[in-house]
Structures are given as structure tokens and as C-alpha cells.
Design an enzyme around this catalytic site. Structure first.
Site, short mmCIF file in Angstrom:
data_model
loop_
_atom_site.label_atom_id
_atom_site.label_comp_id
_atom_site.label_asym_id
_atom_site.label_seq_id
_atom_site.Cartn_x
_atom_site.Cartn_y
_atom_site.Cartn_z
N SER A 116 0.81 -1.21 0.00
CA SER A 116 0.00 0.00 0.00
C SER A 116 0.85 1.27 0.00
O SER A 116 1.59 1.53 -0.92
CB SER A 116 -0.97 -0.04 1.19
N ASP A 253 -2.50 6.34 -3.52
CA ASP A 253 -1.37 5.70 -2.86
C ASP A 253 -0.89 4.55 -3.72
O ASP A 253 -1.37 4.36 -4.85
CB ASP A 253 -1.73 5.25 -1.44
N ASP A 255 -1.23 1.30 -3.97
CA ASP A 255 -2.14 0.33 -4.57
C ASP A 255 -3.47 0.95 -4.96
O ASP A 255 -4.41 0.25 -5.34
CB ASP A 255 -2.35 -0.87 -3.64
N ASP A 257 -6.00 2.30 -3.47
CA ASP A 257 -7.28 2.09 -2.80
C ASP A 257 -7.68 3.30 -1.96
O ASP A 257 -8.74 3.30 -1.34
CB ASP A 257 -7.26 0.82 -1.94
#
Length: 461
Positions: A116, A253, A255, A257
Site C-alpha cells: 500500500s 497511494d 495500490d 485504494d
């Protein structure tokens, strides 16, 4: 021979460690792969996490970290031996992996290889159900147990490793384009993809829906993910948007999400502002049946007041989009999320989706004929202070009389104009002390007052 102690390999958001070390060392990943394969062979015990009616394919996607391809290879090994196909979705945002898995009848489980917002040296393994949601605590606990015991799967005809990256990219891009009602022709959108999973996809999606797009943080090299860019560093994009004359900007960010929006004037906002706007929009459209929006204990008191003015309740959960999702699912609430930018729209997705949240926010603003600064004015953010105190041990806070007394005193002084939140970190020996109130200087002083008591009673000094 001493019995091996059972350990939990999952943190608040999957397995996470330095790439090649700890739980992500090759021998540990091999054990995780074997444990996961054995659980999948017992899939009937773990519905609805693992769809019993689904096929024998495990979908695996990743972000742009250099360690991703090798981690994919290591994790696939035990699955292939157990008879499962390992399908490589390539570089794709976490919510994209969730969506592709959800619509594929052959997929019984999905795996995200990402850390992440962490630096490039880290990586992680996150499990998603066949419905595209994060798996249950029970499934993670069972994988951990079998990891500790190094359980092997039953012999089976080997599965195959398949490359579905092109198909996955197109399916998710089409899905995002379809979420935009009416297009964004004439809008100028500046994106910061954090050199992560959204680097090429976000640019293409916004172009397809008619926006003029400019991109930064879109040249991943395996080592620069989240490095001075993206949702952790929104001021970089804020300056660029202000200078460029673009209408709006969005930071993602690693990833993708989560999403942090930036206005044309360079103001940075957070997930609370998105929830305030989304809640009112859904309310006016008659799509908020319980008249409630789901946030967390960290959601600003200003969000609760803004929603309250529109007759909407803010429901608070523990920190983590997993907790938010569960409250949304159980209470049939279509809107929820976190201050950090994880926003879930249950009528579209079962997980936080940064690109989707950006598209939906632009739709709200367009429909109500306002820019982001004007839209954000519906919420007055209260000054918030968060400080961490290192503690010797995590004892029940109610048992610390001096701490209870100072918190009660502070709460009395704040009255209805603020709140106090104390919570232990889930991964470190820290007590997090959060205060909100009407003035920055006041909450700073009161927070320091509480921290001094914490340090004197259970601190390490």
C-alpha cells in the site's frame, strides 16, 4: 522436540514485512503458499470467503514494487502443486483485483501483492474473497494456524500459471469508465499516481471519460513507489494544480485504494470531506435509506456536525476499512470510509477504490454545480491533534486511575466542542492520544496534559 508456537501472520491489512525478510522470506512465503492451498482444498468450510461453486483459479495482482514478480512466483508454487491455477493479473490497483475476481466464475480467491502506502522496500500479501471483499478474521486465523503447523495440501494434478494482465486491465478500466455518469468533457484533471498501481490505468480512464489529464508520479521503476509523491505527499500535487490552472487534482497511494483530493487553488482535503459530500448527495437522491454514513473513530467531529445538519448520522467504527465495510454491509449503508482517503461506495464496490472515489466526487460536484473548494465548505474541520506515547505494556486504560481522571477533566473542559480518543497501536507499543476541539492551541495543550500522565503512569521513561 519443542512444539512450534502458533503465530498470527496477518496484521491489520494482510501480511506485511520487508521484502525477502520475516514473513516474506522465501521459506516463509512457501509455507504461506502451502497453508493457503490446504485451506482452499477445504473450501466448503470457509464460505462465503471462498466460493464453493467457483472454479480452481486464484487471481493474483500486484503493485509496482521490484519484489512483486518474485513474490508472485514464490506464492504461486504451493497453489500450483495443489491443483489450483495461479492467474497473474499483472500490475493492477487493489480494487481492480477485487472487481476482476468478483466477476470471474473461475476465481475462488484473489491475492494482492502490495504494501500500500509503505516504502518500496516493503511488500505484503492481502487476501480477497471471491466476492471481492477482504476475507474474514476466521479465514486469516486458519491460514495462520496451518502456517504455524506447516500443513501440506493433498496431492493433486498440477495447475497452470496463466497471464491475464491484459484482460484484467481492460475489464477494470471499462468498469471505471461505466461508473461515470455523463462524462467529464471540458474538465482538467491532474493526477498523482504515486508511481504505483494506478500509474498507467488512471490516466487512461480519465481520458476515456473525456477529461484533459496531466499525470505526475506515473513513471514507476520498482523503487520509487510512494517516494515523495502520492497520497502521503499531497502538497506536491497541490502546488502543481495551483500553478497549472487545472480544475482539480487527485492523489492515490501505491495500490490506489485511497484518494486525497486537491482543489484548483491548491487546497488539500481528506476523506472526511468526500464523505460529507457523498452523504448529502446520496441523501438528496433518496439513496441513503438509514440516513447514516459510516466513518471511524478518527473521523473529524466536523464531519459528524456537517452530516447532522442534513439529518444524517455518522456511525463510527474502529480504524480500518475492513471495519467500515462490515458496518456498511451489516447495516445496508451505501457510503462509508476513512479520513485517510479509503472511500467505499457499496453500490459500486466492496472495497476502497481511489479512482472510483475520484470519479464519483467529480460527478457529485458537477451535479450540484460547484467546485471542490465550494463543496468542501459544507464541513468545518475542527483542529485535531494526534500524538503517540511509547508504553511499557498495554494494560486496560480504565485501570489507570490518574489517566481516567485527566481524561474526564479534559472532556469536561471541551464539552460539546471536542472529544478525546485513546487507543493502542495494533502493531507497536504505543498509545495514540487524539484530541479535537475548537482551537488548535487548546487541543495541543490538553493533548500534552494527557500525554504527560500517560508517560508518568505507563510510559517507558
Amino acid at each position: 522436540m519443542a512444539e512450534e508456537r502458533e503465530v498470527s501472520i496477518f496484521g491489520t491489512d494482510g501480511v506485511r514485512d520487508r521484502a525477502g525478510e520475516g514473513f516474506l522470506a522465501p521459506e516463509s512465503v512457501a509455507k504461506i503458499s502451502r497453508a493457503l492451498a490446504s485451506v482452499l482444498q477445504d473450501r466448503e468450510e470457509f464460505a462465503p470467503d471462498i466460493g464453493a461453486e467457483r472454479g480452481q483459479a486464484v487471481y493474483i495482482g500486484r503493485d509496482t514494487r521490484a519484489s512483486g514478480p518474485e513474490l508472485l512466483k514464490q506464492l504461486s508454487a504451493g497453489l500450483l502443486v495443489a491443483g489450483f491455477d495461479a492467474c497473474d493479473l499483472g500490475i493492477l490497483p487493489t480494487p481492480g483485483i477485487a472487481e476482476v475476481a468478483r466477476v470471474a466464475p473461475e476465481c475462488c480467491l484473489a491475492i494482492v501483492l502490495s504494501a500500500s502506502h509503505n516504502p518500496a522496500e516493503d511488500n505484503g500479501i492481502k487476501l480477497l474473497s471471491s466476492a471481492g471483499a477482504k476475507v474474514s478474521d476466521a479465514l486469516e486465523a486458519e491460514v495462520s494456524r496451518r502456517f504455524s503447523e506447516d500443513v501440506k495440501s493433498d496431492p493433486a494434478s498440477p495447475g497452470s500459471l496463466r497471464d491475464l494482465s491484459a484482460e484484467a486491465f481492460e475489464l477494470y478500466a471499462d468498469y471505471l469508465v461505466s461508473s461515470c455518469e455523463g462524462g467529464l468533457e471540458g474538465k482538467k484533471v491532474f493526477l498523482d499516481a504515486a508511481n504505483g498501481a494506478a500509474s498507467s490505468l488512471a490516466f487512461e480512464v480519465f481520458q476515456r471519460i473525456g477529461a484533459e489529464v496531466r499525470l505526475m508520479g506515473g513513471q514507476p521503476d520498482g523503487r520509487n513507489i510512494n517516494d515523495g509523491c502520492g497520497a502521503l505527499h499531497p502538497d506536491v500535487l497541490a502546488g502543481a494544480v495551483n500553478e497549472s490552472g487545472f480544475d482539480i487534482g487527485f492523489c492515490f497511494d501505491g495500490d490506489a485504494d485511497r484518494m486525497i483530493p486537491v482543489s484548483a487553488t491548491g487546497n488539500v482535503y481528506d476523506g472526511d470531506v468526500v464523505l460529507a459530500l457523498a452523504g448529502r448527495h446520496y441523501q438528496s437522491a433518496g439513496k441513503l435509506p438509514a440516513k447514516a454514513v459510516v466513518g471511524t473513530v478518527m473521523s473529524n467531529i466536523g464531519l459528524a456536525r456537517s452530516l447532522g445538519e442534513a439529518g444524517i448520522e455518522l456511525l463510527r467504527t474502529p480504524v480500518g476499512d475492513r471495519s467500515v465495510f462490515r458496518q456498511m454491509r451489516d447495516g445496508h449503508h451505501p457510503v462509508g470510509g476513512e479520513q485517510s482517503g479509503h472511500i467505499i461506495f457499496m453500490d459500486y464496490s466492496s472495497t476502497g477504490d481511489g479512482i472510483l472515489a475520484a470519479i464519483r466526487l467529480m460527478s457529485f460536484l458537477r451535479e450540484h454545480e460547484m467546485d471542490l473548494d465550494r463543496g468542501a465548505a459544507i464541513m468545518t474541520r475542527y483542529p485535531q491533534v494526534l500524538k503517540n506515547v511509547k508504553v511499557r505494556e498495554k494494560i486496560e486504560l480504565a485501570e489507570v486511575a490518574a489517566l481516567s481522571e485527566v481524561v474526564a477533566s479534559v472532556e469536561e473542559r471541551l464539552g460539546d466542542e471536542g472529544r478525546v480518543l485513546l487507543r493502542y497501536s495494533g502493531t507497536e507499543p504505543l498509545l495514540r492520544v487524539m484530541l479535537e476541539g475548537p482551537r488548535q492551541d487548546l487541543v495541543e495543550d490538553l493533548c500534552d496534559e494527557i500525554c504527560r500522565v500517560v508517560e508518568g503512569e505507563i510510559g517507558t521513561k
